[in-house]
Scaffold this active site. Structure first.
Site, mmCIF file in Angstrom:
data_model
loop_
_atom_site.group_PDB
_atom_site.id
_atom_site.type_symbol
_atom_site.label_atom_id
_atom_site.label_comp_id
_atom_site.label_asym_id
_atom_site.label_seq_id
_atom_site.Cartn_x
_atom_site.Cartn_y
_atom_site.Cartn_z
ATOM 1 C CG ASN A 7 10.614 -5.153 -0.218
ATOM 2 O OD1 ASN A 7 9.762 -5.503 0.607
ATOM 3 N ND2 ASN A 7 10.345 -4.946 -1.493
ATOM 4 N NE ARG A 64 6.858 -2.511 -0.765
ATOM 5 C CZ ARG A 64 6.344 -3.439 -1.519
ATOM 6 N NH1 ARG A 64 7.052 -4.501 -1.832
ATOM 7 N NH2 ARG A 64 5.126 -3.318 -1.984
ATOM 8 C CG HIS A 149 1.542 -1.799 -6.254
ATOM 9 N ND1 HIS A 149 0.458 -2.384 -6.868
ATOM 10 C CD2 HIS A 149 2.270 -2.803 -5.744
ATOM 11 C CE1 HIS A 149 0.528 -3.701 -6.712
ATOM 12 N NE2 HIS A 149 1.628 -3.982 -6.022
ATOM 13 N NE ARG A 210 -2.675 -9.511 -3.235
ATOM 14 C CZ ARG A 210 -1.792 -8.507 -3.264
ATOM 15 N NH1 ARG A 210 -2.179 -7.281 -2.975
ATOM 16 N NH2 ARG A 210 -0.534 -8.737 -3.566
ATOM 17 C CD GLU A 351 7.847 -1.738 -6.354
ATOM 18 O OE1 GLU A 351 8.037 -2.851 -6.886
ATOM 19 O OE2 GLU A 351 6.940 -1.529 -5.546
#
Ligand code: ADP
Length: 366
Positions: A7, A64, A149, A210, A351
């Site tokens: 990742n 990923r 996600h 964000r 994940e």
């Protein structure tokens, strides 16, 4: 079979080795501040592989990738053409896809005899219907909502069903992934039918840095009134907005500390804005699904922050939703009172395990 997960973030490299059959993480590691510690991701991965020979003793490598665009709706075996397409999608994810592609190049060069698989953050949401993914703008702009996600939403939906002794396709669920980035999804019988992030990971919930949802007219307004460039506004909305803008801190632990120790009013308002946005998405997904069986909290904030969980769902008893103080403080998995119409859960995401499982499934022909 063991799978190496890779990742690559903008300045980090996260990796692990997963034994898929027993769902066990055998090795895990993180290289941060690439650029200071290593010249680039390639050098970092070379150093990691040299230091941990176990990493190469795997049957496959899974990467990923943030944006899969319209093309990638499921995991794929990587070849030159796939890497080229991931690079092309950088237009939609300039912060993420180029570095994801770089990680793939480096790992394929270092481990050329292994199959490499890409897993996309957008893929799980490819099942959204047009009425959920279309923006009401000219078609020739070729913009739509994708959602992100997905690996986490997919894993958590199944893990929640398993905890309840049910199949994922028997349940309607609202999943709240609250980490540094935050997103909500409406999962109908195992399929994503809506999610809060859009064309890019900027939309939806309030996040660490964000902004989440905005009136789009804010951009031309700031151009006109403050003379800011679009690039400057984009940078702020992604990196210096959200909790950071409202509270001066992007980590909720620090936001809580300021509220408790300094009676910081701005921090208290930031927390209220954050939780109110979650509540609004829960309400809209209750309507989208026509009612839900579960509401599931996951990721750094969702798994650890009992106050955010309680505040986001307070006063929704008329909708069948309530959170028990003691169960919530204990951290779950079930935090709604026994017999509640809606089961509220805390489920840790994984994940890496989901990526490894999907890659192993693809390679086994599943
Ligand atoms: P990422 O989105 O980068 O994968 P995580 O899911 O690990 O991140 O979430 C990281 C965030 O979780 C941190 O920025 C922090 O705000 C939050 N967090 C972690 N632990 C706690 C905690 N105990 N209480 C509240 N928030 C927490």
């Amino acid at each position: 079979v063991r799978v190496l997960t890779v990742n690559c973030g903008s300045s980090s490299l996260k990796y692990s080795v997963i034994d898929v059959a027993c769902a066990q993480e055998v090795v895990t590691g993180l290289v941060e501040r690439i650029g200071e510690t290593f010249p680039d991701h390639g050098a970092a991965l070379d150093a990691v592989l040299a230091a941990e020979p176990d990493l190469a003793a795997v049957g496959a490598v899974v990467h990923r990738v943030v944006h899969g665009g319209e093309r990638f709706r499921a995991p794929v075996l990587i070849d030159e053409e796939v890497v080229a397409q991931i690079r092309e999608l950088a237009e939609l994810a300039p912060l993420h896809n180029p570095v994801n592609a770089l990680g793939i190049d480096v790992a394929r060069r270092a481990l050329p005899s292994l199959p490499h698989v890409a897993v996309f953050d957008t893929a799980f949401h490819a099942t959204m219907p047009p009425h959920a993914y279309m923006y009401a703008v000219p078609r020739e702009w070729h913009v739509r909502r994708y959602g992100f996600h997905g690996t986490s939403h997919s894993y958590v939906a199944r893990a929640a069903a398993k905890l309840l002794g049910r199949e994922v396709h028997e349940l309607d669920q609202i999943i709240l992934h609250l980490g540094n980035g935050c997103s909500a999804s409406a999962v109908q019988r195992g399929r994503s039918i809506d999610t809060s992030m859009g064309l890019t990971p900027l939309g939806g919930l309030v996040m660490g840095t964000r902004a989440g949802d905005l009136d789009p007219a804010l951009v031309p307004h700031l151009q006109r009134t403050l003379g800011l460039s679009v690039a400057a506004i984009d940078e702020v909305l992604n990196k210096r907005a959200g909790l950071m803008a409202l509270a001066g801190a992007n980590d909720l632990r620090e936001v809580h500390r300021r509220i408790e120790e300094e009676a910081d009013r701005e921090a208290a308002i930031a927390l209220a804005v954050y939780c109110y946005r979650i509540r609004k998405y829960v309400g809209s997904y209750l309507a989208a699904l026509g009612g839900t069986d579960t509401i599931v909290f996951t990721a750094g904030v969702g798994e650890n922050d009992a106050l955010v969980r309680a505040k986001s769902l307070a006063g929704l008893e008329r909708l069948g939703i309530s959170v028990d103080d003691d169960l919530n403080a204990a951290g779950g998995p079930v935090i709604s009172p026994p017999g509640s119409p809606v089961c509220v859960l805390v489920v840790p995401t994984d994940e890496e395990l989901e990526m490894a499982t999907q890659a192993a499934g693809l390679l086994a022909g599943g």
